[in-house]
Design a protein around this motif. Structure first.
Motif, mmCIF file in Angstrom:
data_model
loop_
_atom_site.group_PDB
_atom_site.id
_atom_site.type_symbol
_atom_site.label_atom_id
_atom_site.label_comp_id
_atom_site.label_asym_id
_atom_site.label_seq_id
_atom_site.Cartn_x
_atom_site.Cartn_y
_atom_site.Cartn_z
ATOM 1 N N ASP A 118 6.884 0.639 -6.255
ATOM 2 C CA ASP A 118 6.446 0.139 -7.558
ATOM 3 C C ASP A 118 7.512 0.486 -8.599
ATOM 4 O O ASP A 118 7.745 1.662 -8.888
ATOM 5 C CB ASP A 118 5.106 0.765 -7.941
ATOM 6 C CG ASP A 118 4.527 0.165 -9.220
ATOM 7 O OD1 ASP A 118 5.210 -0.655 -9.853
ATOM 8 O OD2 ASP A 118 3.389 0.521 -9.567
ATOM 9 N N ARG B 76 9.534 -6.339 -10.042
ATOM 10 C CA ARG B 76 8.179 -5.879 -9.711
ATOM 11 C C ARG B 76 7.258 -6.997 -9.238
ATOM 12 O O ARG B 76 6.519 -6.806 -8.255
ATOM 13 C CB ARG B 76 7.568 -5.155 -10.904
ATOM 14 C CG ARG B 76 6.283 -4.394 -10.555
ATOM 15 C CD ARG B 76 5.827 -3.536 -11.722
ATOM 16 N NE ARG B 76 4.729 -2.665 -11.343
ATOM 17 C CZ ARG B 76 3.503 -2.767 -11.815
ATOM 18 N NH1 ARG B 76 3.203 -3.722 -12.697
ATOM 19 N NH2 ARG B 76 2.559 -1.927 -11.426
ATOM 20 N N GLY C 107 5.550 -6.830 -5.618
ATOM 21 C CA GLY C 107 4.095 -6.830 -5.478
ATOM 22 C C GLY C 107 3.603 -7.901 -4.520
ATOM 23 O O GLY C 107 2.701 -7.657 -3.707
ATOM 24 N N THR D 254 4.465 -6.836 -1.010
ATOM 25 C CA THR D 254 3.575 -5.758 -0.592
ATOM 26 C C THR D 254 2.224 -6.299 -0.143
ATOM 27 O O THR D 254 1.653 -5.852 0.871
ATOM 28 C CB THR D 254 3.414 -4.751 -1.742
ATOM 29 O OG1 THR D 254 4.658 -4.072 -1.943
ATOM 30 C CG2 THR D 254 2.321 -3.740 -1.442
ATOM 31 N N TRP E 150 4.215 1.828 -2.260
ATOM 32 C CA TRP E 150 3.765 1.356 -3.570
ATOM 33 C C TRP E 150 2.767 2.348 -4.182
ATOM 34 O O TRP E 150 2.769 2.581 -5.389
ATOM 35 C CB TRP E 150 3.138 -0.026 -3.426
ATOM 36 C CG TRP E 150 2.632 -0.606 -4.719
ATOM 37 C CD1 TRP E 150 1.451 -0.309 -5.352
ATOM 38 C CD2 TRP E 150 3.292 -1.582 -5.546
ATOM 39 N NE1 TRP E 150 1.331 -1.045 -6.514
ATOM 40 C CE2 TRP E 150 2.447 -1.830 -6.657
ATOM 41 C CE3 TRP E 150 4.501 -2.274 -5.432
ATOM 42 C CZ2 TRP E 150 2.788 -2.732 -7.658
ATOM 43 C CZ3 TRP E 150 4.834 -3.176 -6.432
ATOM 44 C CH2 TRP E 150 3.989 -3.402 -7.527
#
Length: 273
Positions: free
Chosen positions: A139, A150, A154, A157, A175
């Motif tokens: 993160d 980011r 994200g 992820t 994260w």
């Protein structure tokens, strides 16, 4: 860890006998050089292998055999098409496939394609009866200079968790690691971990595999440092741009990688002391 992954009892020896790490500089262990910059790199994967091997020998089992095929600068596709097939030829029962960071640093990256490529390979490895450990991205909310990545991190992820659920793989959840929000965990280039950072990630990998960590404070934030004066922060940012960001951008424009002339540091499985 997914619902289909087994959770080991704290007193049980890890069941894996041969572990192969695949990836980029993160799994190679860049900046984790506890014996000096001229000594071999270590990194979280090496530390994880040591933890698993020590627990096996403590339970009267043979030491874990371990190979590390990761090379800095590698994009996801070479990791999947070159390293993973080579890893399977070594006959492992555990493979870590962690990459994508070098892809995500490029604004033109197609995160959906990277995730689709990863899923195809994870499905193949799992079909061979081999356990897979994947990793989420970090993160970057607290990094003013890398924060632009980011949203891409994200999305990637989220894909990693979904892939793991569909195929019964393990997930190293970087994260969610609170300890990594401390800049003392990060090297001067701001994208690689220091030795304390790698040590904490190795503990998180044990947790991801359903094993108890060796230290209870592995994800506890450190005591806060006093605020850094604005001028000092500006000077540090300028030094980072000059010493790290500019060389990286130059290599990219020239189509080069920091790992072009490097080979895997541990290409064959050997017992871990």
């Amino acid at each position: 860890m997914t619902d289909t992954a087994d959770t080991a009892e704290p007193s049980a020896a890890p069941r894996w006998t041969r572990y192969v790490a695949c990836g980029d500089s993160f799994s190679e262990g860049l900046w984790d050089a506890p014996d000096g910059q001229d000594a071999p790199l270590r990194g979280w994967a090496d530390q994880l292998a040591s933890h698993l091997s020590r627990r096996r020998t403590a339970a009267g089992r043979e030491p874990l055999e371990y190979a590390n095929l990761a090379v800095r600068g590698r994009l996801m596709r070479p990791i999947l098409t070159e390293q993973v097939p080579a890893a399977l030829e070594l006959g492992p029962d555990l493979v870590s496939i962690i990459g994508g960071g070098n892809d995500i640093l490029r604004p033109s990256v197609d995160v959906e394609r990277v995730a689709a490529d990863l899923e195809r390979v994870v499905a193949h490895v799992r079909s061979q009866g081999v356990d897979v450990l994947m990793g989420t991205g970090f993160d970057t909310h607290d990094s003013p200079l890398v924060r632009a990545t980011r949203p891409r991190v994200g999305i990637f992820t989220a894909h990693v968790w979904s892939i793991a659920r569909r195929h019964g793989a393990y997930v190293l959840d970087m994260w969610g690691m609170r300890s990594l929000h401390d800049w003392r965990m990060w090297a001067d280039d701001r994208i690689h971990l220091t030795t304390p950072g790698h040590t904490r990630v190795a503990q998180a990998a044990l947790v991801a595999l359903g094993l108890p960590p060796d230290r209870a404070d592995w994800d506890d934030p450190l005591a806060p440092l006093p605020p850094v004066p604005r001028l000092e922060r500006a000077r540090a940012d300028a030094r980072w741009l000059r010493e790290h960001a500019y060389p990286w951008a130059t290599r990219r424009l020239r189509g080069r990688s920091s790992g072009d002339l490097l080979a895997a540091k541990r290409p064959q499985p050997t017992p871990v002391d």
